[in-house]
Design a protein around this motif. Sequence first.
Motif, PDB file in Angstrom:
ATOM      1  N   LEU A 101      11.284  23.207 -11.949  1.00 57.68           N
ATOM      2  CA  LEU A 101      11.647  21.853 -12.013  1.00 57.68           C
ATOM      3  C   LEU A 101      11.823  21.467 -13.565  1.00 57.68           C
ATOM      4  CD1 LEU A 101      11.232  19.036 -10.673  1.00 57.68           C
ATOM      5  CD2 LEU A 101       8.899  19.122 -11.117  1.00 57.68           C
ATOM      6  N   GLU A 102      11.469  22.286 -14.713  1.00 56.75           N
ATOM      7  CA  GLU A 102      11.735  22.104 -16.006  1.00 56.75           C
ATOM      8  C   GLU A 102      13.246  21.741 -16.182  1.00 56.75           C
ATOM      9  OE1 GLU A 102       9.517  21.147 -18.155  1.00 56.75           O
ATOM     10  OE2 GLU A 102       7.789  21.362 -16.956  1.00 56.75           O
ATOM     11  N   ALA A 103      13.988  22.358 -15.592  1.00 53.13           N
ATOM     12  CA  ALA A 103      15.374  22.218 -15.882  1.00 53.13           C
ATOM     13  C   ALA A 103      15.952  20.911 -15.701  1.00 53.13           C
ATOM     14  CB  ALA A 103      16.190  23.213 -14.840  1.00 53.13           C
ATOM     15  N   SER A 104      15.619  20.016 -14.783  1.00 49.23           N
ATOM     16  CA  SER A 104      15.985  18.781 -14.913  1.00 49.23           C
ATOM     17  C   SER A 104      15.469  17.913 -15.978  1.00 49.23           C
ATOM     18  CB  SER A 104      15.574  18.105 -13.745  1.00 49.23           C
ATOM     19  OG  SER A 104      14.000  18.049 -13.239  1.00 49.23           O
ATOM     20  N   ARG A 105      14.223  18.284 -16.609  1.00 46.68           N
ATOM     21  CA  ARG A 105      13.472  17.722 -17.614  1.00 46.68           C
ATOM     22  C   ARG A 105      14.381  17.758 -18.893  1.00 46.68           C
ATOM     23  NH1 ARG A 105       7.962  19.008 -15.644  1.00 46.68           N
ATOM     24  NH2 ARG A 105       7.620  17.586 -14.109  1.00 46.68           N
TER      25      ARG A 105
END
Lengths: 197, 382
Positions: free
Chosen positions: B197-201
């Motif tokens: 999920l950190e990729a989209s952040r």
Amino acid sequence: MNLKVLVPVALLLLAACTKPATWVGLAQGEVVVCERLAVRHDGAWSRLEGTREPKHEVWTSDGMPLDQLHFHTGIAEGESLVVVKDRPADKPIPRFRKDMQAQDVVELYESFATQDGSVFTLEKLAPARFADEDGFRFEFSRVRKRDEVRTRGVAYGAIHRGELFLVAFEAPRIHYFAKHLPRVEALAQSAHVREKG
Amino acid sequence: MERRTFIGTCGCCAVSALLGEGWAPPARIQRPDPKSDEGGLWALMDREEERLHQSPFLMRDAALVAYVQAITCRLAQGHCPNVRTYVVRSPYFNANMAPNGMMQVWTGLMLRAENEAQLAAVIGHEIGHYLARHSVESLRDAKSRSAFAHMVGIIPVAGTLAALGLVAGAFAYSREHERAADRMGLELMAAAGYPPLEASRVWANLLAELQAEKDWTGDASKRSVLFATHPPEKEREAKLEAAARAMGKEDLDPRTGALRQAIGPWRRAWLEDELKRRKFGESLALLGRLTRVDPQDGEASYFLGEAYRLRAAEGDTDRAQEAYQRAAALPGAPPEVHRALGSLHRKAGRLPEMREAYARYLAARPEAGDAEMIRSYLKKGE
Ligand SMILES: [Zn+2]
């Protein structure tokens, strides 16, 4: 591929080729720089003429890559050190403000001296008389981006009636800086402001 | 930048098809035949890599480089020996990967990553391009090829940032390539133990910075090196988020402390580099985020003050002073924060406050280059 990057590079190359300015030797004695700053010198200087820079003048003694003496005369509130054209809106130009302190002026000069990606280091900043004012003197070093030459510089500055006067000399730290330093100090000591008009 | 949609070859489709359940990285990539177009591309990149070794912008801190290389290896798994990580000192958000395995990670990206997982997201994406050999496919696209040949021809001097940017811009990928690299990046992240999920952040933070720049200047970062090749689309962020949520693994450790510790010795210098860009909308968005994430971060608070002081718009002096004052009371703020406060007090005629601030600066930096100037202010008491 990013063509947008290519276009400015090509324009830069073109701009570098069409240089109308020429070096003209100066006769020994008093010279008034940009009609605002009178200095006395020993004659071994050439001035770049035809630059269309009303408040900025460049001199050299041994030739431009070896030493350069920059005069910035009568820079008023809101003006930059040199004429800047077509600067993108998202990259604001550092501008002079008359409430600037010595440190702020050094920073202004630094932004001018590092436009090309050079690395600038302030070595010393101290009070000094200059142009009939209680001004300041600073020493700096720079790693010139283009050729990675290490240079040293000395500059005198003062704010006179809300306008900035700045003289900065820079040369390679090997040989050339020391060679011209006493001449530059004498020249800076002789500086007097000529009032406008 | 708008680009012609890539006309898929078998390689591209095959990769896309693989990106369903249970995608596994391909076998080690062998050095191609030097006489092939791919071999020619490798030879060019080998030459660029030689130049990069000489670049004054290459970070030579062994611990820092080892940290980033270890992230690369965790992600690249068996391909690790083929990927060489270079940390490049440049304040722009960027990373790129050449087909021969030369990968650049720029310090502007490391400064912006909130945790190791976010840095891994970008590196994983670049490894995705490498594993799928996207640059070779782009080369076989006639339009890209002529543009690329032209580009390579006009890089005269190595080591300049402009040249590094041009090399980075050489591999402009199609939307399909980007989507495929995004998906591979997520898979590699999850396999390496990072929360996908950190990729989209990463993109959300970047979009926020660009929006702030646009609000401030009316002009978004059109010349951003990364965005020339990686258009920052809201849609892309949403797709990444949806894909990551479907994968789960949200409870994996993003390793926030590890990144902070690794970049700690360099962060001040990189923040100085950041302000020299004079992109105050972006810098203020970044520093605003850093000070929100960790309100005890005196260093970030000092640089927030510096960003306001240098922007010098209406009201910025007060904003700068507030940030400096907060920083002065926090750990991690450099002693220059007292000089900055002294200067503001002096301009406003608050002499007792000026004296106190300058005295604190001189106590911490008695040998500072500007100490004599500051002492003259104290002597005159003006
Ligand atoms: Zn990409």
